[in-house]
Design a protein around this motif. Structure first.
Motif, PDB file in Angstrom:
ATOM      1  N   ASP A  52       0.946  -1.172   0.126  1.00 36.92           N
ATOM      2  CA  ASP A  52       0.236  -0.012   0.011  1.00 36.92           C
ATOM      3  C   ASP A  52       0.789   1.459   0.030  1.00 36.92           C
ATOM      4  O   ASP A  52       0.468   2.372  -0.130  1.00 36.92           O
ATOM      5  CB  ASP A  52      -0.945   0.220   1.367  1.00 36.92           C
ATOM      6  N   ALA A  53       1.993   1.099   0.313  1.00 38.23           N
ATOM      7  CA  ALA A  53       2.896   2.387   0.438  1.00 38.23           C
ATOM      8  C   ALA A  53       2.863   3.314  -0.529  1.00 38.23           C
ATOM      9  O   ALA A  53       2.825   4.382  -0.462  1.00 38.23           O
ATOM     10  CB  ALA A  53       4.269   1.899   0.875  1.00 38.23           C
ATOM     11  N   GLU A  54       3.025   2.634  -1.826  1.00 35.17           N
ATOM     12  CA  GLU A  54       3.315   3.640  -2.955  1.00 35.17           C
ATOM     13  C   GLU A  54       1.790   4.648  -3.143  1.00 35.17           C
ATOM     14  O   GLU A  54       2.093   5.821  -3.352  1.00 35.17           O
ATOM     15  CB  GLU A  54       3.589   3.113  -4.117  1.00 35.17           C
ATOM     16  N   GLN A  55       0.811   3.869  -3.089  1.00 31.11           N
ATOM     17  CA  GLN A  55      -0.440   4.648  -2.810  1.00 31.11           C
ATOM     18  C   GLN A  55      -0.715   5.720  -2.317  1.00 31.11           C
ATOM     19  O   GLN A  55      -1.155   6.892  -2.097  1.00 31.11           O
ATOM     20  CB  GLN A  55      -1.607   3.776  -3.092  1.00 31.11           C
ATOM     21  N   LEU A  56      -0.359   5.077  -0.626  1.00 30.79           N
ATOM     22  CA  LEU A  56      -0.309   6.322   0.368  1.00 30.79           C
ATOM     23  C   LEU A  56       0.535   7.475   0.286  1.00 30.79           C
ATOM     24  O   LEU A  56      -0.083   8.367   0.503  1.00 30.79           O
ATOM     25  CB  LEU A  56      -0.071   5.536   1.762  1.00 30.79           C
ATOM     26  N   VAL A  57       1.794   7.120  -0.132  1.00 26.13           N
ATOM     27  CA  VAL A  57       2.647   8.415  -0.591  1.00 26.13           C
ATOM     28  C   VAL A  57       2.096   9.438  -1.822  1.00 26.13           C
ATOM     29  O   VAL A  57       2.170  10.428  -1.437  1.00 26.13           O
ATOM     30  CB  VAL A  57       4.020   7.898  -1.135  1.00 26.13           C
ATOM     31  N   VAL A  58       1.295   8.849  -2.681  1.00 24.75           N
ATOM     32  CA  VAL A  58       0.762   9.538  -3.591  1.00 24.75           C
ATOM     33  C   VAL A  58      -0.130  10.532  -2.893  1.00 24.75           C
ATOM     34  O   VAL A  58      -0.206  11.806  -3.154  1.00 24.75           O
ATOM     35  CB  VAL A  58       0.262   8.826  -4.759  1.00 24.75           C
ATOM     36  N   TRP A  59      -0.791   9.977  -2.025  1.00 23.23           N
ATOM     37  CA  TRP A  59      -2.061  11.003  -1.394  1.00 23.23           C
ATOM     38  C   TRP A  59      -1.289  11.901  -0.473  1.00 23.23           C
ATOM     39  O   TRP A  59      -1.663  12.971  -0.396  1.00 23.23           O
ATOM     40  CB  TRP A  59      -2.792  10.174  -0.714  1.00 23.23           C
ATOM     41  N   LEU A  60      -0.420  11.452   0.445  1.00 25.07           N
ATOM     42  CA  LEU A  60       0.268  12.255   1.490  1.00 25.07           C
ATOM     43  C   LEU A  60       1.005  13.476   0.940  1.00 25.07           C
ATOM     44  O   LEU A  60       1.183  14.449   1.500  1.00 25.07           O
ATOM     45  CB  LEU A  60       0.847  11.487   2.389  1.00 25.07           C
ATOM     46  N   ASP A  61       1.457  13.168  -0.208  1.00 25.64           N
ATOM     47  CA  ASP A  61       2.470  14.244  -0.866  1.00 25.64           C
ATOM     48  C   ASP A  61       1.570  15.056  -1.691  1.00 25.64           C
ATOM     49  O   ASP A  61       2.064  16.125  -2.429  1.00 25.64           O
ATOM     50  CB  ASP A  61       3.673  13.532  -1.819  1.00 25.64           C
ATOM     51  N   THR A  68       8.833   9.458   0.929  1.00 22.63           N
ATOM     52  CA  THR A  68       9.075   8.264   0.136  1.00 22.63           C
ATOM     53  C   THR A  68       8.422   7.104   0.337  1.00 22.63           C
ATOM     54  O   THR A  68       7.941   6.996   1.382  1.00 22.63           O
ATOM     55  CB  THR A  68      10.547   8.133   0.128  1.00 22.63           C
ATOM     56  N   ALA A  69       8.285   6.164  -0.704  1.00 27.04           N
ATOM     57  CA  ALA A  69       7.695   5.031  -0.587  1.00 27.04           C
ATOM     58  C   ALA A  69       8.341   4.249   0.578  1.00 27.04           C
ATOM     59  O   ALA A  69       7.941   3.374   1.409  1.00 27.04           O
ATOM     60  CB  ALA A  69       7.739   3.975  -1.655  1.00 27.04           C
ATOM     61  N   GLY A  70       9.747   4.310   0.599  1.00 26.52           N
ATOM     62  CA  GLY A  70      10.552   3.660   1.834  1.00 26.52           C
ATOM     63  C   GLY A  70      10.234   4.086   3.396  1.00 26.52           C
ATOM     64  O   GLY A  70      10.119   3.420   4.010  1.00 26.52           O
ATOM     65  N   ASP A  71       9.941   5.565   3.290  1.00 29.30           N
ATOM     66  CA  ASP A  71       9.640   5.961   4.545  1.00 29.30           C
ATOM     67  C   ASP A  71       8.133   5.502   4.996  1.00 29.30           C
ATOM     68  O   ASP A  71       7.970   5.160   6.039  1.00 29.30           O
ATOM     69  CB  ASP A  71       9.249   7.569   4.384  1.00 29.30           C
ATOM     70  N   GLU A  72       7.323   5.347   4.048  1.00 30.18           N
ATOM     71  CA  GLU A  72       6.052   4.969   4.331  1.00 30.18           C
ATOM     72  C   GLU A  72       6.045   3.551   4.692  1.00 30.18           C
ATOM     73  O   GLU A  72       5.209   2.824   5.502  1.00 30.18           O
ATOM     74  CB  GLU A  72       5.042   5.138   3.061  1.00 30.18           C
ATOM     75  N   LEU A 112       4.808   1.585   7.936  1.00 28.26           N
ATOM     76  CA  LEU A 112       3.576   0.548   7.979  1.00 28.26           C
ATOM     77  C   LEU A 112       4.204  -0.397   8.932  1.00 28.26           C
ATOM     78  O   LEU A 112       3.583  -1.074   9.822  1.00 28.26           O
ATOM     79  CB  LEU A 112       3.503   0.076   6.681  1.00 28.26           C
ATOM     80  N   GLN A 113       5.458  -0.717   8.795  1.00 26.97           N
ATOM     81  CA  GLN A 113       6.131  -1.882   9.572  1.00 26.97           C
ATOM     82  C   GLN A 113       6.196  -1.457  10.966  1.00 26.97           C
ATOM     83  O   GLN A 113       6.071  -2.401  11.899  1.00 26.97           O
ATOM     84  CB  GLN A 113       7.406  -2.136   9.072  1.00 26.97           C
TER      85      GLN A 113
END
Length: 197
Positions: free
Chosen positions: A18-27, A42-46, A50-51
């Motif tokens: 889910d990380a990549e989609q969440l980043v699109v919204w949060l950015d 970034t997707a790595g941050d997200e 999540l972890q």
């Protein structure tokens, strides 16, 4: 995996995918203006975030779930809903919700997701109260919270720095008994138990 199932939406566990989609919204600046996000994510941050929220146990301080809507055999990810800063001694938590795609906002999905989360917080976790802080000019969120039984408590003057200006925040809360009374007295919306048993 679906964790809470409702008539309009489901709440499922967050997954690294889910990380990549969440980043699109949060950015997204238009959505971010009502959130506490200040730096690029970034997707790595997200993924790391999540972890960090996957720790199980009674000392858990956050429960964040994806909001999905059914689409045939699939589920469309449209946002997140959460309980944060859970205080297990005082039995209270902060609530928050984000609907990412604009086409899914103002259609009742956020309310349905929040109803599920409130039933879970008060019914399964045994919390006593839920609270939220909302920018004073975010009238849509204030109306939605009040519809779900939240009451305005105080204005936190110039408590947030947004778009180069100091802004007031409104503190709201709802007690478990108030939520239950609202559910029992209403024939729809918050009045229906949104969790399928």
């Amino acid at each position: 995996m679906v964790f809470l199932s409702g008539e309009a939406v489901n709440l499922r566990t967050l997954e690294p995918s889910d990380a990549e989609q969440l980043v699109v919204w949060l950015d997204n600046p238009e959505l971010r203006r009502f959130l506490s996000v200040r730096f690029p994510i970034t997707a790595g941050d997200e993924t790391a975030w999540l972890q960090s929220h996957s720790t199980a146990g009674a000392d858990r301080r956050d429960v964040v779930l994806d909001i999905t809507i059914p689409d045939g055999d699939n589920q469309i990810l449209i946002g997140t809903a959460g309980l944060q800063a859970i205080d297990w001694i005082r039995r209270r938590a902060m609530t928050g919700i984000v609907i990412g795609p604009p086409e899914y906002r103002s259609r009742g999905f956020g309310t349905a997701a929040k109803n599920l989360m409130m039933d879970y917080a008060f019914g399964e976790l045994g919390l006593h109260s839920l609270w939220a802080e909302v920018l004073a000019d975010n009238q849509a969120s204030l109306r939605a919270l009040e519809k779900q039984g939240y009451r305005r408590g105080s204005v936190l003057r110039q408590a947030a720095f947004m778009r180069g200006e100091w802004c007031d925040m409104v503190y709201l809360d709802v007690l478990a008994d108030e939520w239950r009374a609202l559910r029992e007295s209403s024939g729809n919306g918050a009045g229906k138990s949104p969790i399928r048993r």
